[in-house]
Enzyme design. Structure first.
Site, PDB file in Angstrom:
ATOM      1  N   GLY A   1       0.605  11.713   0.294  1.00 60.73           N
ATOM      2  CA  GLY A   1       1.360  12.564  -0.623  1.00 60.73           C
ATOM      3  C   GLY A   1       2.654  13.052   0.000  1.00 60.73           C
ATOM      4  O   GLY A   1       3.717  13.032  -0.627  1.00 60.73           O
TER       5      GLY A   1
ATOM      6  N   ARG B   1      -7.825  10.865  12.393  1.00 62.91           N
ATOM      7  CA  ARG B   1      -6.974  12.062  12.304  1.00 62.91           C
ATOM      8  C   ARG B   1      -7.195  13.008  13.482  1.00 62.91           C
ATOM      9  O   ARG B   1      -6.254  13.659  13.933  1.00 62.91           O
ATOM     10  CB  ARG B   1      -7.233  12.787  10.986  1.00 62.91           C
ATOM     11  CG  ARG B   1      -6.587  12.046   9.843  1.00 62.91           C
ATOM     12  CD  ARG B   1      -6.675  12.830   8.579  1.00 62.91           C
ATOM     13  NE  ARG B   1      -5.749  12.284   7.602  1.00 62.91           N
ATOM     14  CZ  ARG B   1      -5.926  12.327   6.290  1.00 62.91           C
ATOM     15  NH1 ARG B   1      -7.001  12.887   5.794  1.00 62.91           N
ATOM     16  NH2 ARG B   1      -5.032  11.823   5.471  1.00 62.91           N
TER      17      ARG B   1
ATOM     18  N   LYS C   1      -2.342   4.112 -10.191  1.00 59.59           N
ATOM     19  CA  LYS C   1      -1.493   4.632 -11.273  1.00 59.59           C
ATOM     20  C   LYS C   1      -0.002   4.514 -11.017  1.00 59.59           C
ATOM     21  O   LYS C   1       0.476   4.738  -9.916  1.00 59.59           O
ATOM     22  CB  LYS C   1      -1.835   6.108 -11.503  1.00 59.59           C
ATOM     23  CG  LYS C   1      -3.187   6.280 -12.159  1.00 59.59           C
ATOM     24  CD  LYS C   1      -3.234   7.568 -12.950  1.00 59.59           C
ATOM     25  CE  LYS C   1      -3.911   8.638 -12.182  1.00 59.59           C
ATOM     26  NZ  LYS C   1      -3.456   9.957 -12.283  1.00 59.59           N
TER      27      LYS C   1
ATOM     28  N   GLY D   1      -2.733   7.254   3.010  1.00 58.53           N
ATOM     29  CA  GLY D   1      -3.883   7.144   2.111  1.00 58.53           C
ATOM     30  C   GLY D   1      -4.594   5.810   2.156  1.00 58.53           C
ATOM     31  O   GLY D   1      -4.987   5.333   3.225  1.00 58.53           O
TER      32      GLY D   1
HETATM   33  P1  AMP Z   1      -3.504   5.198  -5.293  1.00 55.21           P
HETATM   34  O1  AMP Z   1      -4.149   6.472  -4.845  1.00 55.21           O
HETATM   35  O2  AMP Z   1      -2.762   5.314  -6.592  1.00 55.21           O
HETATM   36  O3  AMP Z   1      -2.688   4.544  -4.202  1.00 55.21           O
HETATM   37  O4  AMP Z   1      -4.683   4.235  -5.654  1.00 55.21           O
HETATM   38  C1  AMP Z   1      -5.570   3.687  -4.728  1.00 55.21           C
HETATM   39  C2  AMP Z   1      -6.698   3.095  -5.509  1.00 55.21           C
HETATM   40  O5  AMP Z   1      -6.215   2.085  -6.358  1.00 55.21           O
HETATM   41  C3  AMP Z   1      -7.776   2.457  -4.656  1.00 55.21           C
HETATM   42  O6  AMP Z   1      -8.926   3.249  -4.732  1.00 55.21           O
HETATM   43  C4  AMP Z   1      -7.974   1.093  -5.302  1.00 55.21           C
HETATM   44  O7  AMP Z   1      -9.324   0.774  -5.500  1.00 55.21           O
HETATM   45  C5  AMP Z   1      -7.297   1.255  -6.644  1.00 55.21           C
HETATM   46  N1  AMP Z   1      -6.895  -0.032  -7.218  1.00 55.21           N
HETATM   47  C6  AMP Z   1      -6.207  -1.021  -6.651  1.00 55.21           C
HETATM   48  N2  AMP Z   1      -6.104  -2.070  -7.466  1.00 55.21           N
HETATM   49  C7  AMP Z   1      -6.757  -1.753  -8.598  1.00 55.21           C
HETATM   50  C8  AMP Z   1      -7.016  -2.429  -9.815  1.00 55.21           C
HETATM   51  N3  AMP Z   1      -6.571  -3.679 -10.028  1.00 55.21           N
HETATM   52  N4  AMP Z   1      -7.748  -1.804 -10.766  1.00 55.21           N
HETATM   53  C9  AMP Z   1      -8.189  -0.551 -10.548  1.00 55.21           C
HETATM   54  N5  AMP Z   1      -7.982   0.159  -9.415  1.00 55.21           N
HETATM   55  C10 AMP Z   1      -7.267  -0.440  -8.454  1.00 55.21           C
END
Ligand code: AMP
Length: 390
Positions: free
Chosen positions: A372, A34, A199, A349
């Site tokens: 975001g 960054r 999520k 991210g």
């Molecule tokens: P996000 O901020 O929603 O894009 O989530 C990113 C996070 O999702 C990362 O820290 C990953 O470790 C997590 N992630 C990816 N696949 C899985 C999974 N199968 N189970 C739990 N966490 C996950």
């Protein structure tokens, strides 16, 4: 919109909102991407003969003790190395010391103000865009440049607050991000969206906005399990986003051939890199198992869809990429996209961090600096940091 090129910068005190929100461990910067990405705007202002006053946040400040690890001092040191010139660091966000240091600046000098979120200890003044604070910071300069794409979706004193008070423009980094994201308004088709991460809830807005435009949406990561559960599969102990089950069921019903789900997954009985793992077909997950990456058959299936893609937008890793065992699918598909020269935009991210650790970040068409902000832009929301300049 007014850009940095439209500003008169010579001999001016130029306030620049940068994104120096870098990971720091025990006083050492782990990843300086960054800071490097901010150099174009900073160097341009130095060359133009401005007096530079830089602002940034770093992490979140909720209590006094958070300040210890969240000072921008290490950033000032790294920036000084990268610019090959002294960076004056002021460990205050306001007051006499800051003001007199600014008064002494000569053309081409660079000063960095302490973490803007230190102001959050006093009634969240930065994060709630306290009017008086924005006005005060604006009073320190002649013009303002917002070059922090990572926070343009937020209405803070250090972006919206300042730009509401003085002549303002966007910097090179924000300009580049907006130009590339605007290409997605009419993407070359087939246009494929890859979504992963933990999520579903965070991505509902993007799915709703892009489901018509995208030819396919390939789902992976933790969010795949909420989709699978909504279809009646046993997902064992895999991560589940209960509030989003109905959304998943409805959207799958509406677009059965457009939204693709994993056909196999890599599972384990523990969320760790040490415990053994095994690949299971999607109907074979045991109650005590959790899916931590998509399986090889899913990777092949997704590559088959990606084969003809002309534009790919990807947000969120397909597995727990922080563990070496579960980063395989994310890395394979990244490599597939790069090897096949498929125009790929990584939406900020974690997916950008995954690409960086696989040394593929610089090989994709664009890796966005703001997760975001990218999502909110794609959802069609207005970005306050940009609107304030418009
Ligand atoms: P996000 O901020 O929603 O894009 O989530 C990113 C996070 O999702 C990362 O820290 C990953 O470790 C997590 N992630 C990816 N696949 C899985 C999974 N199968 N189970 C739990 N966490 C996950």
């Amino acid at each position: 919109m007014k850009t940095i090129n439209d500003l008169e910068l010579e001999d001016k005190k130029v306030l620049i909102r940068c994104d120096f929100n870098v990971p720091i461990k025990r006083g050492k910067i782990i990843d300086d991407t960054r800071i490097k990405e901010s150099l174009k705007t900073i160097n341009y202002c130095i060359d133009k003969g401005s007096k530079l006053i830089l602002f940034s946040h770093l992490g979140r400040i909720k209590e006094e003790s958070d300040k210890k690890d969240k000072s921008l001092k290490p950033v000032a040191e790294r920036l000084s190395e990268l610019l090959n010139k002294k960076v004056i660091f002021i460990n205050e966000t306001r007051g006499k010391k800051l003001e007199s240091a600014i008064d002494k600046l000569k053309n081409g000098d660079v000063l960095l103000v302490e973490n803007t979120r230190f102001e959050d200890l006093d009634g969240k003044k930065e994060s709630k865009n306290d009017k008086e604070l924005g006005k005060y910071w604006a009073s320190l300069g002649d013009v303002f440049i917002n070059d922090a794409f990572g926070t343009v979706h937020r209405e803070h004193a250090s972006n919206v607050g300042i730009s509401s008070n003085i002549d303002s423009a966007i910097g090179f980094l924000v300009e580049k991000e907006l130009n590339i994201l605007s290409e997605l308004k009419c993407p070359n088709k087939p246009f494929i969206l890859i979504l992963g991460g933990s999520k579903v809830n965070d991505k509902i807005g993007v799915i709703k906005k892009l489901v018509k435009k995208a030819d396919y949406i390939l789902i992976g990561g933790g969010m795949a399990f909420t989709f699978l559960q909504s279809e009646g599969f046993n997902i064992g102990n895999s991560i589940l986003d209960t509030d989003s089950i109905d959304f998943c069921r409805d959207i799958l019903e509406k677009y059965p051939n457009k939204i693709l789900l994993p056909v196999d997954v890599n599972v384990s009985t523990e969320f760790s890199n040490k415990k053994e793992s095994i690949t299971r077909g999607i109907t074979e997950i045991d109650d005590e198992e959790m899916g931590l990456d998509i399986g090889e058959n899913t990777v092949k299936l997704y590559e088959d869809y990606l084969k003809n893609a002309k534009t790919v937008l990807w947000n969120g890793p397909l597995g727990v990429y922080e563990f070496s065992k579960y980063k395989k699918s994310t890395n394979k598909i990244l490599k597939y996209l790069v090897d096949n020269n498929i125009k790929t935009i990584l939406g900020g991210g974690d997916i950008v961090a995954a690409a960086a650790s696989a040394k593929l970040k610089d090989k994709v068409y664009h890796a966005s600096t703001g997760g975001g902000a990218t999502l909110e832009y794609l959802e069609g929301k207005k970005l306050p940091g940009v609107e304030a300049i418009k």
